[in-house]
Write a protein that holds these residues in place. Structure first.
Motif, mmCIF file in Angstrom:
data_model
loop_
_atom_site.group_PDB
_atom_site.id
_atom_site.type_symbol
_atom_site.label_atom_id
_atom_site.label_comp_id
_atom_site.label_asym_id
_atom_site.label_seq_id
_atom_site.Cartn_x
_atom_site.Cartn_y
_atom_site.Cartn_z
ATOM 1 N N TYR A 4 -20.283 100.300 21.989
ATOM 2 C CA TYR A 4 -21.091 99.940 23.157
ATOM 3 C C TYR A 4 -20.347 98.848 23.891
ATOM 4 O O TYR A 4 -20.076 97.785 23.334
ATOM 5 N N ARG A 5 -20.026 99.102 25.167
ATOM 6 C CA ARG A 5 -19.148 98.217 25.931
ATOM 7 C C ARG A 5 -19.835 97.768 27.221
ATOM 8 O O ARG A 5 -20.346 98.597 27.970
ATOM 9 N N PHE A 6 -19.799 96.470 27.454
ATOM 10 C CA PHE A 6 -20.317 95.888 28.690
ATOM 11 C C PHE A 6 -19.099 95.575 29.549
ATOM 12 O O PHE A 6 -18.397 94.607 29.313
ATOM 13 N N TYR A 7 -18.833 96.441 30.518
ATOM 14 C CA TYR A 7 -17.684 96.341 31.420
ATOM 15 C C TYR A 7 -18.245 95.895 32.754
ATOM 16 O O TYR A 7 -19.037 96.610 33.372
ATOM 17 N N VAL A 8 -17.860 94.681 33.193
ATOM 18 C CA VAL A 8 -18.569 94.056 34.301
ATOM 19 C C VAL A 8 -17.663 93.083 35.035
ATOM 20 O O VAL A 8 -16.680 92.596 34.469
ATOM 21 N N ALA A 9 -17.994 92.809 36.279
ATOM 22 C CA ALA A 9 -17.329 91.745 37.036
ATOM 23 C C ALA A 9 -18.321 90.597 37.192
ATOM 24 O O ALA A 9 -19.528 90.810 37.269
ATOM 25 N N SER A 10 -17.779 89.392 37.242
ATOM 26 C CA SER A 10 -18.614 88.196 37.328
ATOM 27 C C SER A 10 -17.974 87.193 38.272
ATOM 28 O O SER A 10 -16.750 87.131 38.397
ATOM 29 N N SER A 11 -18.815 86.381 38.905
ATOM 30 C CA SER A 11 -18.296 85.232 39.639
ATOM 31 C C SER A 11 -17.836 84.205 38.604
ATOM 32 O O SER A 11 -18.210 84.280 37.427
ATOM 33 N N LEU A 12 -17.068 83.250 39.031
ATOM 34 C CA LEU A 12 -16.575 82.219 38.123
ATOM 35 C C LEU A 12 -17.710 81.412 37.496
ATOM 36 O O LEU A 12 -17.594 80.945 36.369
ATOM 37 N N LEU A 26 -17.787 90.641 45.560
ATOM 38 C CA LEU A 26 -16.914 91.379 44.645
ATOM 39 C C LEU A 26 -15.990 92.340 45.384
ATOM 40 O O LEU A 26 -14.786 92.368 45.131
ATOM 41 N N VAL A 27 -16.544 93.108 46.280
ATOM 42 C CA VAL A 27 -15.770 94.176 46.915
ATOM 43 C C VAL A 27 -14.733 93.652 47.908
ATOM 44 O O VAL A 27 -13.877 94.420 48.357
ATOM 45 N N THR A 28 -14.773 92.381 48.222
ATOM 46 C CA THR A 28 -13.775 91.799 49.124
ATOM 47 C C THR A 28 -12.579 91.225 48.376
ATOM 48 O O THR A 28 -11.627 90.766 49.008
ATOM 49 N N GLN A 29 -12.592 91.264 47.041
ATOM 50 C CA GLN A 29 -11.506 90.705 46.237
ATOM 51 C C GLN A 29 -10.403 91.738 46.033
ATOM 52 O O GLN A 29 -10.680 92.904 45.756
ATOM 53 N N PRO A 30 -9.141 91.326 46.142
ATOM 54 C CA PRO A 30 -8.046 92.274 45.894
ATOM 55 C C PRO A 30 -7.910 92.583 44.401
ATOM 56 O O PRO A 30 -8.040 91.698 43.550
ATOM 57 N N ILE A 31 -7.687 93.869 44.102
ATOM 58 C CA ILE A 31 -7.508 94.318 42.726
ATOM 59 C C ILE A 31 -6.516 95.471 42.716
ATOM 60 O O ILE A 31 -6.445 96.246 43.669
ATOM 61 N N ASP A 32 -5.741 95.586 41.660
ATOM 62 C CA ASP A 32 -4.796 96.679 41.485
ATOM 63 C C ASP A 32 -5.514 97.797 40.724
ATOM 64 O O ASP A 32 -5.890 97.618 39.550
ATOM 65 N N ALA A 33 -5.717 98.927 41.371
ATOM 66 C CA ALA A 33 -6.449 100.041 40.767
ATOM 67 C C ALA A 33 -5.777 100.578 39.502
ATOM 68 O O ALA A 33 -6.407 101.285 38.717
ATOM 69 N N HIS A 34 -4.505 100.220 39.289
ATOM 70 C CA HIS A 34 -3.781 100.682 38.105
ATOM 71 C C HIS A 34 -3.450 99.518 37.170
ATOM 72 O O HIS A 34 -2.762 99.699 36.170
#
Length: 182
Positions: A4-12, A26-34
């Motif tokens: 059971y995995r909690f995969y999540v994004a969080s503010s600092l 969240l959606v305005t932050q740059p991320i590498d899809a790979h």
């Protein structure tokens, strides 16, 4: 064995959504899809999703408003006490605790894992039931000040690995158990 995995994004400062359940931060932050802890690699190991009503409704309201289909192909269990009309055949509503649905979740996941999607409260319920093995959190460089908390109980974790994915500090933790009262 099903994990059971909690995969999540969080503010600092430890929030997964702001006071208005917005993820604009969240959606305005740059991320590498790979890059490290990327979504596609994570989803390859997932056989079932578990989410609460708020997360489910957010997905319906924000991802399906333009007529797009439900974005997940794997079975989805929505933990809620509300009457809900599922928007896809793969969605099932359940009430009660995660422990009451353990066998059903494991069976539906097959040889894959369960993703606890969003909802720090639901992730905490899984942890209380001894059903949360891993927390994978991508921490964004933003303070929200208030909002929906990442987690709602005191638990001990152990850092397993970490790295950077563009703007995010990404870390994977194993769950050790509830913190003992001092």
């Amino acid at each position: 064995m099903t994990n059971y995995r909690f995969y999540v994004a969080s503010s600092l400062d430890g929030f997964i959504a702001d006071d208005h359940d917005s993820l604009d931060w969240l959606v305005t932050q740059p991320i590498d899809a790979h890059g490290f802890m990327n979504y596609n690699r994570f989803m390859a190991d997932i056989g079932v999703l578990a989410m609460g009503h708020t997360t489910y409704q957010w997905i319906v309201d924000h991802n399906m408003t333009s007529g797009e289909p439900w974005p997940y192909e794997v079975p989805t269990y929505v933990f809620t006490h509300r009457d809900l009309t599922p928007v896809a055949d793969t969605i099932q509503t359940v009430s009660g605790t995660p422990g009451e649905h353990r066998a059903e979740l494991v069976s539906a996941a097959g040889d894959k894992d369960v993703w606890i999607v969003g909802g720090g409260g639901l992730a905490t319920q899984f942890a209380r039931a001894g059903m949360l093995g891993e927390v994978m959190v991508s921490i964004a460089p933003v303070f929200l000040g208030s909002g929906r908390p990442l987690f709602t109980d005191a638990f001990n974790l152990e850092l397993e690995e970490f790295d950077r994915n563009r703007a995010f500090l990404c870390a994977r933790y194993s769950v050790r158990g509830p913190r003992a009262e001092a």
